[in-house]
Design a protein around this motif. Sequence first.
Motif, PDB file in Angstrom:
ATOM      1  N   HIS A 248      13.080  -6.969 -26.241  1.00 31.09           N
ATOM      2  CA  HIS A 248      13.762  -6.187 -25.204  1.00 31.09           C
ATOM      3  C   HIS A 248      14.220  -4.850 -25.778  1.00 31.09           C
ATOM      4  CE1 HIS A 248      16.622  -5.134 -22.018  1.00 31.09           C
ATOM      5  NE2 HIS A 248      16.037  -6.060 -21.274  1.00 31.09           N
ATOM      6  N   PRO A 249      14.114  -3.767 -25.016  1.00 27.41           N
ATOM      7  CA  PRO A 249      14.540  -2.462 -25.539  1.00 27.41           C
ATOM      8  C   PRO A 249      16.016  -2.420 -25.929  1.00 27.41           C
ATOM      9  CG  PRO A 249      14.029  -2.341 -23.184  1.00 27.41           C
ATOM     10  CD  PRO A 249      13.504  -3.639 -23.673  1.00 27.41           C
ATOM     11  N   TYR A 250      16.849  -3.203 -25.254  1.00 27.38           N
ATOM     12  CA  TYR A 250      18.261  -3.244 -25.630  1.00 27.38           C
ATOM     13  C   TYR A 250      18.432  -3.902 -26.997  1.00 27.38           C
ATOM     14  CZ  TYR A 250      23.219  -4.472 -25.576  1.00 27.38           C
ATOM     15  OH  TYR A 250      24.554  -4.629 -25.908  1.00 27.38           O
ATOM     16  N   THR A 251      17.705  -4.996 -27.226  1.00 29.70           N
ATOM     17  CA  THR A 251      17.764  -5.652 -28.529  1.00 29.70           C
ATOM     18  C   THR A 251      17.256  -4.722 -29.618  1.00 29.70           C
ATOM     19  OG1 THR A 251      17.288  -7.748 -27.390  1.00 29.70           O
ATOM     20  CG2 THR A 251      17.145  -7.738 -29.787  1.00 29.70           C
ATOM     21  N   SER A 257      20.830   0.152 -34.378  1.00 25.61           N
ATOM     22  CA  SER A 257      22.191   0.657 -34.546  1.00 25.61           C
ATOM     23  C   SER A 257      22.892   0.093 -35.780  1.00 25.61           C
ATOM     24  CB  SER A 257      23.031   0.349 -33.298  1.00 25.61           C
ATOM     25  OG  SER A 257      23.303  -1.036 -33.200  1.00 25.61           O
ATOM     26  N   ILE A 258      22.258  -0.853 -36.460  1.00 31.45           N
ATOM     27  CA  ILE A 258      22.848  -1.404 -37.678  1.00 31.45           C
ATOM     28  C   ILE A 258      22.848  -0.321 -38.755  1.00 31.45           C
ATOM     29  CG2 ILE A 258      22.644  -3.159 -39.471  1.00 31.45           C
ATOM     30  CD1 ILE A 258      21.139  -4.899 -37.453  1.00 31.45           C
ATOM     31  N   PRO A 269      23.220   5.398 -32.606  1.00 26.46           N
ATOM     32  CA  PRO A 269      23.946   4.807 -31.472  1.00 26.46           C
ATOM     33  C   PRO A 269      23.030   4.565 -30.277  1.00 26.46           C
ATOM     34  CG  PRO A 269      24.401   7.159 -31.612  1.00 26.46           C
ATOM     35  CD  PRO A 269      23.582   6.811 -32.833  1.00 26.46           C
ATOM     36  N   ILE A 270      23.467   3.669 -29.382  1.00 28.98           N
ATOM     37  CA  ILE A 270      22.729   3.390 -28.155  1.00 28.98           C
ATOM     38  C   ILE A 270      23.170   4.401 -27.109  1.00 28.98           C
ATOM     39  CG2 ILE A 270      22.247   1.673 -26.374  1.00 28.98           C
ATOM     40  CD1 ILE A 270      22.974  -0.483 -28.400  1.00 28.98           C
ATOM     41  N   ARG A 289      19.463   3.198 -19.087  1.00 26.91           N
ATOM     42  CA  ARG A 289      19.544   3.605 -20.490  1.00 26.91           C
ATOM     43  C   ARG A 289      18.214   3.419 -21.209  1.00 26.91           C
ATOM     44  NH1 ARG A 289      24.428  -0.137 -22.603  1.00 26.91           N
ATOM     45  NH2 ARG A 289      24.629   1.472 -24.211  1.00 26.91           N
ATOM     46  N   CYS A 290      17.192   2.967 -20.479  1.00 24.93           N
ATOM     47  CA  CYS A 290      15.966   2.473 -21.120  1.00 24.93           C
ATOM     48  C   CYS A 290      14.834   3.491 -21.102  1.00 24.93           C
ATOM     49  CB  CYS A 290      15.521   1.194 -20.415  1.00 24.93           C
ATOM     50  SG  CYS A 290      14.036   0.454 -21.115  1.00 24.93           S
TER      51      CYS A 290
END
Length: 325
Positions: A248-251, A257-258, A269-270, A289-290
């Motif tokens: 998933h793009p969020y994952t 972001s680590i 950052p996201i 946001r994707c």
Amino acid sequence: MTEMLEISDLTVHFQINQGAIEAVDHINLTIRRGEILGLVGESGSGKSVTSFAILRLIRPPGRVVSGSVHFDGIDLGSLPEEQMRRMRGAKIAMVSQTPRTALNPLLTVGRQISRLLMVHAGLSTREAEKRMLEMLRLVRIPAPERRANQYPHQLSGGMCQRIMIAMALATSPQLLLADEPTTGLDVSIAAKILDLLRELRTKTGAAIMLVTHDLGVVAETCDRVAVMHAGQVVECAPVRDLFHNPAHPYTKALVRSIPRVDRDVVLEPISGSVPSLVNPPSGCRYAGRCEWAMDRCRVSRPPIVEAAPGHVVACYGFEERRGTC
């Protein structure tokens, strides 16, 4: 491993003047016996609400709109309150994210742990006090005999956190809901607490749901990971698969972001912000946001599809890209 906990189609709303906040939206999760499941996501994604819903601790203005929670084959939603009360603390325990407010300010911390053991483990007063001191030593409470006679307001936040963990582990629960259990602890104590969780799993076969923002803790501790965004589970996978092949793009954004020192951009950052959960978008809640977003992402919620064995994701963009490979 057989399933210890099964959450089906769980939806939780909180009513405010502006409307209903859809805090948890039709989520499905399972936790197997002896498994540590990590639940990750930004603040406000619904992780803690999910934990409280499992324990039937959602109070007005919140309410469970739909869905069911089965623990060891028992439908928790159908239990009388007295039976559910006996279940809490004995078979299902929780480490709260706000330990100072979760502890009773009118009782010493030692008395609180002892009472728990007398009620749920059937120990005598002397046996409960002995076990209580053992638990305080186990979570590295200094001078446990003296600390046991103190009240929560006399202890630091980190000390209260360890008291809560001692209470949660005292009865050797079958399911432990650990909501940010290492918050406020220094690195050495946090590592000891995570070791305790793994030891509980090994010795008793307990299932653990670990709610955390720390992906490093997830990588080190968990067997599987479920990723939540804006009240929805968007991906679930074995921990190694999720970090090496996020679907998933969020994952993917979470993993990027680590902080790392082996690349030019140390912290990525996201972009954007979480949509309002009062009137959330009808489609994918990450679409705004994707970088993969398409028209249908904004219209309908993506179905859950299998990305690999044991690895599921809810994303139209993933399906499109897999189809062109």
